[in-house]
Enzyme design. Structure first.
Site, mmCIF file in Angstrom:
data_model
loop_
_atom_site.group_PDB
_atom_site.id
_atom_site.type_symbol
_atom_site.label_atom_id
_atom_site.label_comp_id
_atom_site.label_asym_id
_atom_site.label_seq_id
_atom_site.Cartn_x
_atom_site.Cartn_y
_atom_site.Cartn_z
ATOM 1 N N ASP A 1 5.067 1.620 -4.942
ATOM 2 C CA ASP A 1 6.254 0.791 -5.103
ATOM 3 C C ASP A 1 6.279 -0.333 -4.085
ATOM 4 O OD1 ASP A 1 7.445 2.016 -7.260
ATOM 5 O OD2 ASP A 1 8.522 3.487 -6.036
ATOM 6 N N TYR B 1 1.172 12.325 1.088
ATOM 7 C CA TYR B 1 2.136 11.289 1.450
ATOM 8 C C TYR B 1 2.840 11.688 2.732
ATOM 9 C CZ TYR B 1 1.895 8.932 -3.112
ATOM 10 O OH TYR B 1 1.476 8.230 -4.218
#
Lengths: 242, 242
Positions: free
Chosen positions: A51, A109
């Site tokens: 994103d 992540y």
């Protein structure tokens, strides 16, 4: 030739990885730079979309070119041409069939929360500033319920078109250092906004704003039971497994 | 009223602390913000000048205003008005005679060197990128010679008008973590460019480019014996003592 390239990028000023016509993207800048460097058109395939404003510490892509250049030369040459926000860490020649996305076996992540009352200029756009005190030990305990193979429909952005939301989370961890809480999560795949919704849910639970257990939230498969989508600036793609 | 204010700033886009007519400075932005906040003209006095691009982790200044506002309210209110590159950490009311510069008893600076072959977007403009491998253990040993009371003429920017270059260095230290070497130095005062010339000299000695011992360089009082002036982006004013 097919080159596996590992890079870091500060996503603050990018509209994510994936090429867009009228916005700066990492794939766009990297492709343009590679074409200048190789002197011909190349294809650049990333391990995943990211994103807008999301960062990466070890993003992997593969660059296909007709030209044979030493991996060492690619790292050095590309780094002199790339902007300060992107740096190549490593490059190796791989077989023609290596594909950065299809061959990806898992990812890790990290999400950083600056949990101090006042903000910090050195973490601006690099962590979520959340001034209300959080308990990292409780967060670590809560996060454990994500581990294992589950249908993560509740942790997927509503409107996603994915039909199979089953993913395996290998590990989760939460650390705290100098006021920065870091949530780490590794798994075989992640749904759209999954890590950010996990973080929002952990924060909500930490503050007593959500009484449902993580296991119940997972089981009920309803996005409305999970927490808010934490903003992108705290998210880092930390590692990609092949 | 006199308020002692501790702040952090990312100096990347500032022409240093000290007010200048046609360049963005920390003092300029802080004064403008304080005048908006207090609704009257105020005086802002800093603990020291800093060079363009130099950072601060605990910079101290004092703000004089006619208005009595709770220190808590000043921190909160000012932080909502300041740009992301400056944040107030702490504020306390002090006696009218407190002066951030005159009352300063000592300072600690840090200098960060990213000693990896490739650059790192997350440290861009926040560390010197020096790709040739350095030995932090040797650097730590060499740096010890700075400790004590010496005439530091050799470590002062040429052209400085200071007549007394005697300063006392309380402590020096060198650490290494994840490829980042940090040089710390505390003392009762620092000459213009002193820390940056110390770092340049330590690097030169580390690479065998300067055979003279630090003690000899100090003793000979000649700027030409010391090393290059390390660039400003690695320098942080870390702490100020009163």
């Amino acid at each position: 030739m097919n080159y596996k390239v590992t890079l870091l990028f500060d996503g603050s000023h990018f509209s994510g990885w994936q090429f867009q016509k009228n916005a700066p993207t990492v794939q766009g800048v990297l492709t343009e730079t590679a074409e200048r460097f190789f002197g011909e058109s190349v294809s650049v395939t990333g391990c995943s979309r990211t994103d807008s404003k999301v960062h990466a510490e070890n993003y992997v892509c593969n660059i296909k070119s007709q030209r044979a250049i030493s991996p060492e030369g690619i790292v050095r040459g590309m780094n002199t041409l790339l902007p300060p926000s992107i740096a190549i860490k490593d490059c190796e020649e791989v077989g023609e069939d290596f594909h950065a996305r299809y061959d990806c076996k898992g990812k890790e992540y990290r999400y950083k929360i600056l949990n101090t009352r006042e903000r910090n200029p050195f973490l601006h756009s690099r962590a979520l500033h959340f001034p209300t005190p959080l308990d990292p030990v409780k967060m670590r305990e809560d996060a454990k319920a994500f581990q294992g193979t589950h249908d993560f429909t509740a942790f997927m952005a509503s409107g996603s078109k994915i039909t199979d939301a089953v993913r395996t989370i290998y590990n989760t961890h939460v650390t705290e250092e100098s006021g920065v809480i870091t949530f780490s999560v590794s798994g075989n795949g992640f749904l759209y906004n999954m890590v950010r919704i996990m973080v929002g849910t952990l924060i909500d639970k930490n503050l007593g704003r959500n009484e449902m257990s993580i296991s119940d939230i997972i089981e009920k498969k309803d996005r409305r039971n999970a927490g808010f989508t934490a903003p992108p600036e705290g998210l880092y793609l930390h590692r990609v497994y092949y």
